[in-house]
Scaffold this active site. Structure first.
Site, mmCIF file in Angstrom:
data_model
loop_
_atom_site.group_PDB
_atom_site.id
_atom_site.type_symbol
_atom_site.label_atom_id
_atom_site.label_comp_id
_atom_site.label_asym_id
_atom_site.label_seq_id
_atom_site.Cartn_x
_atom_site.Cartn_y
_atom_site.Cartn_z
ATOM 1 N N GLU A 165 0.831 -1.207 0.000
ATOM 2 C CA GLU A 165 0.000 0.000 0.000
ATOM 3 C C GLU A 165 0.861 1.251 0.000
ATOM 4 O O GLU A 165 1.941 1.289 0.593
ATOM 5 C CB GLU A 165 -0.911 0.006 1.236
ATOM 6 C CG GLU A 165 -1.787 1.254 1.363
ATOM 7 C CD GLU A 165 -2.721 1.188 2.565
ATOM 8 O OE1 GLU A 165 -3.301 0.111 2.793
ATOM 9 O OE2 GLU A 165 -2.858 2.195 3.275
ATOM 10 N N GLU A 169 -3.478 10.046 3.945
ATOM 11 C CA GLU A 169 -4.622 9.984 4.851
ATOM 12 C C GLU A 169 -4.742 11.292 5.614
ATOM 13 O O GLU A 169 -3.744 11.952 5.918
ATOM 14 C CB GLU A 169 -4.498 8.807 5.821
ATOM 15 C CG GLU A 169 -4.692 7.457 5.143
ATOM 16 C CD GLU A 169 -4.871 6.329 6.131
ATOM 17 O OE1 GLU A 169 -5.944 5.693 6.122
ATOM 18 O OE2 GLU A 169 -3.931 6.069 6.907
ATOM 19 N N TRP A 257 -13.967 6.743 6.656
ATOM 20 C CA TRP A 257 -14.291 5.760 7.688
ATOM 21 C C TRP A 257 -14.149 6.369 9.076
ATOM 22 O O TRP A 257 -13.550 7.435 9.244
ATOM 23 C CB TRP A 257 -13.451 4.495 7.535
ATOM 24 C CG TRP A 257 -11.961 4.663 7.511
ATOM 25 C CD1 TRP A 257 -11.203 5.174 6.499
ATOM 26 C CD2 TRP A 257 -11.041 4.297 8.545
ATOM 27 N NE1 TRP A 257 -9.872 5.149 6.838
ATOM 28 C CE2 TRP A 257 -9.737 4.614 8.080
ATOM 29 C CE3 TRP A 257 -11.184 3.719 9.801
ATOM 30 C CZ2 TRP A 257 -8.594 4.384 8.838
ATOM 31 C CZ3 TRP A 257 -10.042 3.483 10.559
ATOM 32 C CH2 TRP A 257 -8.765 3.817 10.070
ATOM 33 N N THR A 267 -5.938 3.235 17.127
ATOM 34 C CA THR A 267 -6.554 3.904 15.983
ATOM 35 C C THR A 267 -7.325 5.135 16.425
ATOM 36 O O THR A 267 -7.261 6.191 15.791
ATOM 37 C CB THR A 267 -7.489 2.932 15.244
ATOM 38 O OG1 THR A 267 -6.742 1.801 14.795
ATOM 39 C CG2 THR A 267 -8.148 3.604 14.052
#
Length: 334
Positions: A165, A169, A257, A267
């Site tokens: 990846e 972000e 999200w 997170t």
């Protein structure tokens, strides 16, 4: 922070597909996350598990790279993945989740996140490119959803099978900041994240974000300015002799999200928490355009023979086949 769209889609898959263990039948040939079915949500390259599918040709072939500018002026520019027939030139982006929170609004791709009371968190959206890419330059004109803590907006190039990846972000607690990172083989090394101050609220106006990916380096650019460079030569892991550098064919994707209410403490701290929810609250990320320029070692012609998913509603009903453990496998009714 690596975003795994498969985790968010698990409930949608379980509700609408045929359960399987290790194999599928000819009527539902494509295997994904424990289920068999016959449409693009299961058969699309990168989502389909070839080793557990009916045979080696069940999963659709990768579509290949196409140099193109997508401006989201047509409703065909993003469609629900279940309606995709396999022609990436007609439908350049696919909305992955159910319910479908992706749409075209005023000439832009809108990805929306709504509150799910049963889960006590937001349910967002992901739009994957139907073409694949293995090296090239991708510029996306993005207005983020960084209006509240916990809301995460993403622009990534990712292979879900290998875990390679490259990403941009944005987290809602820092609306003027963008974060860059890359991953190899699903190794979750968050220490490589580098943040950059855009100098403006990224939710107020569009900015150009570019990933320039070659066999030897990755460059991240904001509004045409190089903000970070990673050279493959610098990623050598002395212990294994491997370069921890993404090389797998992948897809461009955009997503929104809920990081603040994700249930994972690390997170939540990264994204900001809790994500504010209230009556009628929703969050939106917008993509005005995506410009892909394939690497010189790839052709610009796109394969359109990915295959048409079979239509289980036409003709006589196919027979039921037995799966290991006495389970029955039948195509999902439309």
């Amino acid at each position: 922070m690596k975003f795994n769209s498969l985790l968010l889609a698990a409930t949608a898959l379980a509700a609408s597909a045929v359960q399987a263990q290790s194999t599928c039948n000819e009527w539902s040939p494509c295997f994904r996350e424990g289920y068999c079915d016959s449409d693009a949500m299961f058969c699309l390259w990168g989502l389909c598990d070839e080793a557990k599918s009916f045979n080696s040709t069940s999963c659709w072939k990768p579509e290949g790279c196409a140099s193109q500018l997508v401006t989201f002026d047509s409703s065909a520019d993003v469609i629900p993945i279940r309606t995709y027939s396999g022609n990436p030139n007609v439908n350049p982006y696919l909305s992955i989740f159910e319910p479908d929170n992706a749409s075209i609004v005023d000439g832009a791709l809108k990805l929306q996140m709504n509150y799910q009371a049963a889960q006590n968190k937001g349910f967002g959206a992901t739009a994957d490119a139907s073409h694949t890419i293995q090296y090239g330059r991708v510029t996306a004109r993005v207005k983020t959803a960084s209006v509240a803590p916990g809301v995460v907006s993403s622009f990534i190039i990712r292979n879900d099978q290998t875990g390679d990846e490259i990403d941009f972000e944005w987290v809602g607690k820092d609306p003027s900041q963008v974060q860059t990172n890359y991953y190899f083989n699903d190794i979750l090394d968050y220490t490589k994240m580098v943040a950059y101050n855009v100098g403006a609220d990224t939710s107020k106006d569009y900015h150009d974000y570019t990933i320039d990916w070659s066999e030897n380096s990755i460059q991240w650019l904001v509004d045409g300015k190089v903000i970070r460079v990673v050279n493959k030569a610098d990623t050598l892991d002395a212990a294994t002799g491997k370069y921890l550098f993404p090389t797998s064919e992948a897809r461009v994707a955009f997503s929104i999200w809920d990081g603040g209410n994700s249930g994972a403490q690390g997170t939540a701290e990264w994204a900001g928490y809790p994500t504010p929810w209230g009556n009628g609250v929703s969050y939106q990320m917008f993509v005005d355009s995506v410009d892909v320029k394939c690497s010189g070692d790839q052709g610009t012609q796109t394969s359109t023979d990915a295959g048409e998913p079979s239509n289980p509603t036409s003709g006589p009903e196919p027979p039921v086949s037995n799966l290991p453990g006495g389970q029955k496998c039948r195509p999902r009714p439309y």
